[in-house]
Design a protein around this motif. Sequence first.
Motif, mmCIF file in Angstrom:
data_model
loop_
_atom_site.group_PDB
_atom_site.id
_atom_site.type_symbol
_atom_site.label_atom_id
_atom_site.label_comp_id
_atom_site.label_asym_id
_atom_site.label_seq_id
_atom_site.Cartn_x
_atom_site.Cartn_y
_atom_site.Cartn_z
ATOM 1 N N GLN A 75 -3.381 47.571 14.572
ATOM 2 C CA GLN A 75 -3.937 45.645 14.095
ATOM 3 C C GLN A 75 -3.539 45.069 12.739
ATOM 4 O O GLN A 75 -3.019 44.622 13.384
ATOM 5 C CB GLN A 75 -4.928 45.937 14.534
ATOM 6 N N CYS A 76 -3.319 46.747 11.919
ATOM 7 C CA CYS A 76 -2.738 45.928 10.334
ATOM 8 C C CYS A 76 -1.222 46.325 9.758
ATOM 9 O O CYS A 76 -1.086 45.515 9.929
ATOM 10 C CB CYS A 76 -3.166 47.763 9.780
ATOM 11 N N VAL A 77 -0.622 46.584 11.062
ATOM 12 C CA VAL A 77 0.766 46.823 10.515
ATOM 13 C C VAL A 77 1.450 45.376 11.009
ATOM 14 O O VAL A 77 2.324 45.357 10.300
ATOM 15 C CB VAL A 77 1.599 47.159 10.964
ATOM 16 N N THR A 78 0.488 44.500 11.249
ATOM 17 C CA THR A 78 1.368 42.869 11.432
ATOM 18 C C THR A 78 0.543 41.560 10.373
ATOM 19 O O THR A 78 0.362 41.419 10.279
ATOM 20 C CB THR A 78 0.696 42.400 12.065
ATOM 21 N N ARG A 79 -0.267 42.353 9.290
ATOM 22 C CA ARG A 79 -1.766 42.101 8.919
ATOM 23 C C ARG A 79 -0.448 41.025 7.428
ATOM 24 O O ARG A 79 -0.929 40.118 7.202
ATOM 25 C CB ARG A 79 -2.083 43.452 7.310
ATOM 26 N N TYR A 80 0.309 41.716 7.075
ATOM 27 C CA TYR A 80 1.515 40.748 6.176
ATOM 28 C C TYR A 80 2.345 39.976 6.864
ATOM 29 O O TYR A 80 3.183 38.881 5.635
ATOM 30 C CB TYR A 80 1.750 41.745 5.203
ATOM 31 N N ASP A 81 2.403 39.789 8.133
ATOM 32 C CA ASP A 81 4.050 39.139 8.987
ATOM 33 C C ASP A 81 3.612 37.477 8.180
ATOM 34 O O ASP A 81 4.113 36.864 7.823
ATOM 35 C CB ASP A 81 3.603 39.016 10.169
ATOM 36 N N ALA A 82 1.941 36.891 8.139
ATOM 37 C CA ALA A 82 2.342 35.453 7.870
ATOM 38 C C ALA A 82 2.676 35.830 6.646
ATOM 39 O O ALA A 82 3.465 34.250 6.396
ATOM 40 C CB ALA A 82 0.954 34.955 7.959
ATOM 41 N N VAL A 83 2.188 36.569 5.602
ATOM 42 C CA VAL A 83 2.191 36.216 4.244
ATOM 43 C C VAL A 83 3.790 36.008 3.797
ATOM 44 O O VAL A 83 4.644 35.229 3.350
ATOM 45 C CB VAL A 83 1.913 37.735 3.093
ATOM 46 N N VAL A 84 4.565 36.845 4.778
ATOM 47 C CA VAL A 84 5.938 36.712 4.410
ATOM 48 C C VAL A 84 6.808 35.914 5.889
ATOM 49 O O VAL A 84 7.723 34.993 4.969
ATOM 50 C CB VAL A 84 6.560 37.871 5.700
ATOM 51 N N GLU A 85 6.092 35.440 6.286
ATOM 52 C CA GLU A 85 6.350 33.776 7.320
ATOM 53 C C GLU A 85 6.075 32.666 6.628
ATOM 54 O O GLU A 85 7.667 31.848 6.527
ATOM 55 C CB GLU A 85 6.145 34.035 8.675
ATOM 56 N N ASP A 86 4.961 32.809 5.701
ATOM 57 C CA ASP A 86 4.750 31.242 5.069
ATOM 58 C C ASP A 86 5.745 31.109 4.080
ATOM 59 O O ASP A 86 5.308 29.803 3.306
ATOM 60 C CB ASP A 86 3.574 31.332 5.248
ATOM 61 N N ALA A 87 5.740 32.197 3.058
ATOM 62 C CA ALA A 87 6.410 31.475 1.419
ATOM 63 C C ALA A 87 7.941 30.969 1.712
ATOM 64 O O ALA A 87 8.449 31.634 2.213
ATOM 65 C CB ALA A 87 6.109 33.443 1.159
ATOM 66 N N THR A 88 7.458 30.328 0.536
ATOM 67 C CA THR A 88 8.837 29.574 0.020
ATOM 68 C C THR A 88 9.333 30.065 -1.456
ATOM 69 O O THR A 88 10.178 29.548 -1.576
ATOM 70 C CB THR A 88 8.482 28.827 0.602
ATOM 71 N N THR A 89 8.375 30.164 -2.099
ATOM 72 C CA THR A 89 8.896 31.079 -3.252
ATOM 73 C C THR A 89 8.139 32.315 -4.166
ATOM 74 O O THR A 89 6.901 33.075 -3.273
ATOM 75 C CB THR A 89 8.085 29.896 -4.255
ATOM 76 N N PRO A 90 9.053 33.328 -4.060
ATOM 77 C CA PRO A 90 8.691 34.372 -5.340
ATOM 78 C C PRO A 90 7.167 34.489 -5.401
ATOM 79 O O PRO A 90 6.407 34.827 -5.042
ATOM 80 C CB PRO A 90 9.754 34.957 -6.156
ATOM 81 N N ASP A 91 6.293 33.319 -6.615
ATOM 82 C CA ASP A 91 5.048 33.693 -6.880
ATOM 83 C C ASP A 91 4.537 33.268 -6.090
ATOM 84 O O ASP A 91 3.329 33.648 -6.324
ATOM 85 C CB ASP A 91 5.543 32.804 -7.606
ATOM 86 N N GLY A 92 4.350 32.004 -5.265
ATOM 87 C CA GLY A 92 3.736 32.054 -3.908
ATOM 88 C C GLY A 92 3.582 33.441 -2.854
ATOM 89 O O GLY A 92 2.625 33.958 -2.604
ATOM 90 N N LEU A 93 4.651 34.282 -2.780
ATOM 91 C CA LEU A 93 4.503 35.331 -1.851
ATOM 92 C C LEU A 93 3.402 36.059 -2.768
ATOM 93 O O LEU A 93 2.891 37.368 -1.622
ATOM 94 C CB LEU A 93 5.569 35.682 -1.533
ATOM 95 N N LEU A 94 4.035 36.056 -3.889
ATOM 96 C CA LEU A 94 2.712 37.813 -4.769
ATOM 97 C C LEU A 94 1.383 36.360 -4.863
ATOM 98 O O LEU A 94 0.899 37.915 -4.433
ATOM 99 C CB LEU A 94 3.347 37.745 -6.262
ATOM 100 N N ASP A 95 1.415 35.647 -4.268
ATOM 101 C CA ASP A 95 0.130 35.280 -4.708
ATOM 102 C C ASP A 95 -0.803 35.367 -3.654
ATOM 103 O O ASP A 95 -1.890 36.203 -3.393
ATOM 104 C CB ASP A 95 -0.176 33.679 -4.790
ATOM 105 N N ALA A 96 -0.580 35.402 -2.321
ATOM 106 C CA ALA A 96 -0.656 35.584 -0.443
ATOM 107 C C ALA A 96 -0.533 37.118 -0.434
ATOM 108 O O ALA A 96 -1.721 37.413 0.221
ATOM 109 C CB ALA A 96 -0.007 34.725 0.449
ATOM 110 N N PHE A 97 0.102 37.759 -1.068
ATOM 111 C CA PHE A 97 0.558 39.114 -0.616
ATOM 112 C C PHE A 97 -1.158 39.726 -1.227
ATOM 113 O O PHE A 97 -1.578 40.384 -0.769
ATOM 114 C CB PHE A 97 1.478 39.720 -1.463
ATOM 115 N N ALA A 98 -1.399 39.817 -3.402
ATOM 116 C CA ALA A 98 -1.890 40.418 -3.317
ATOM 117 C C ALA A 98 -3.502 39.827 -2.908
ATOM 118 O O ALA A 98 -4.647 40.957 -3.137
ATOM 119 C CB ALA A 98 -1.949 39.923 -5.199
ATOM 120 N N ALA A 99 -3.385 38.459 -2.441
ATOM 121 C CA ALA A 99 -5.220 37.586 -2.506
ATOM 122 C C ALA A 99 -5.396 38.929 -0.868
ATOM 123 O O ALA A 99 -6.279 39.104 -0.027
ATOM 124 C CB ALA A 99 -4.508 36.574 -1.640
ATOM 125 N N LYS A 100 -4.002 38.987 -0.215
ATOM 126 C CA LYS A 100 -4.361 39.689 1.622
ATOM 127 C C LYS A 100 -4.625 41.300 1.614
ATOM 128 O O LYS A 100 -5.709 41.710 1.843
ATOM 129 C CB LYS A 100 -2.589 40.188 1.848
#
Length: 209
Positions: A75-100
């Motif tokens: 169940q965990c291995v898909t945890r960051y899929d939405a982070v990857v799919e929804d990111a449109t900028t490098p900083d936006g990805l870092l924010d979402a990844f760190a929050a997750k």
Amino acid sequence: MTSTREARRAPADKHDARRNELAESALRTLGEIGYAKASLREIAHNSEFSHGVVHYYFHDKLELIVYCVRYYKAQCVTRYDAVVEDATTPDGLLDAFAAKLVETLRDEAPMHRLWYDLRTQSMFEEGLREAVTLIDSTLEQMIWRVVARYAELAGRAPALVPAAAYGVLDGLFQQALLGHQTGDPVAAQRVLDDLVAQVHTLMPLMLAP
């Protein structure tokens, strides 16, 4: 024909469903007391299932724990899929990844403690080694998807191989997990804030100039 196939499949489906129920229940106990102190009887005592039921579905503690960890990490291995799919900028990805990362550390600390416990135990317990190695590989791939997407958005190439990137971020997460167990809410929040800051500092260093 369809009804016949469904009827034949039903016992196996029910068996798997019950094993999953037992895994969810066992994970709560295992996350609190760890691998060494757990036994089938102790796990049953802290669940709604009898020792006989637990033993019927799992031959011994090792089989149950391997199943539990596989079940949870699947169940965990898909945890960051939405982070990857929804990111449109490098900083936006870092924010979402760190929050997750913060979210899963805060909300699922017992499960992560169990995972690190089992990964250490696998160095001595051969029966755990195959499952732990496989799960570790899937987690590495999960993290690499984040790093590769970050590199793509930044227009640069990764400077690390997947294993190295995973080692860096997994080590950072494990240290944060340890620091978060202080029992002091202020100190625990400081650890989470530091985790976010470190993600923003380290991720750019994983990219080639």
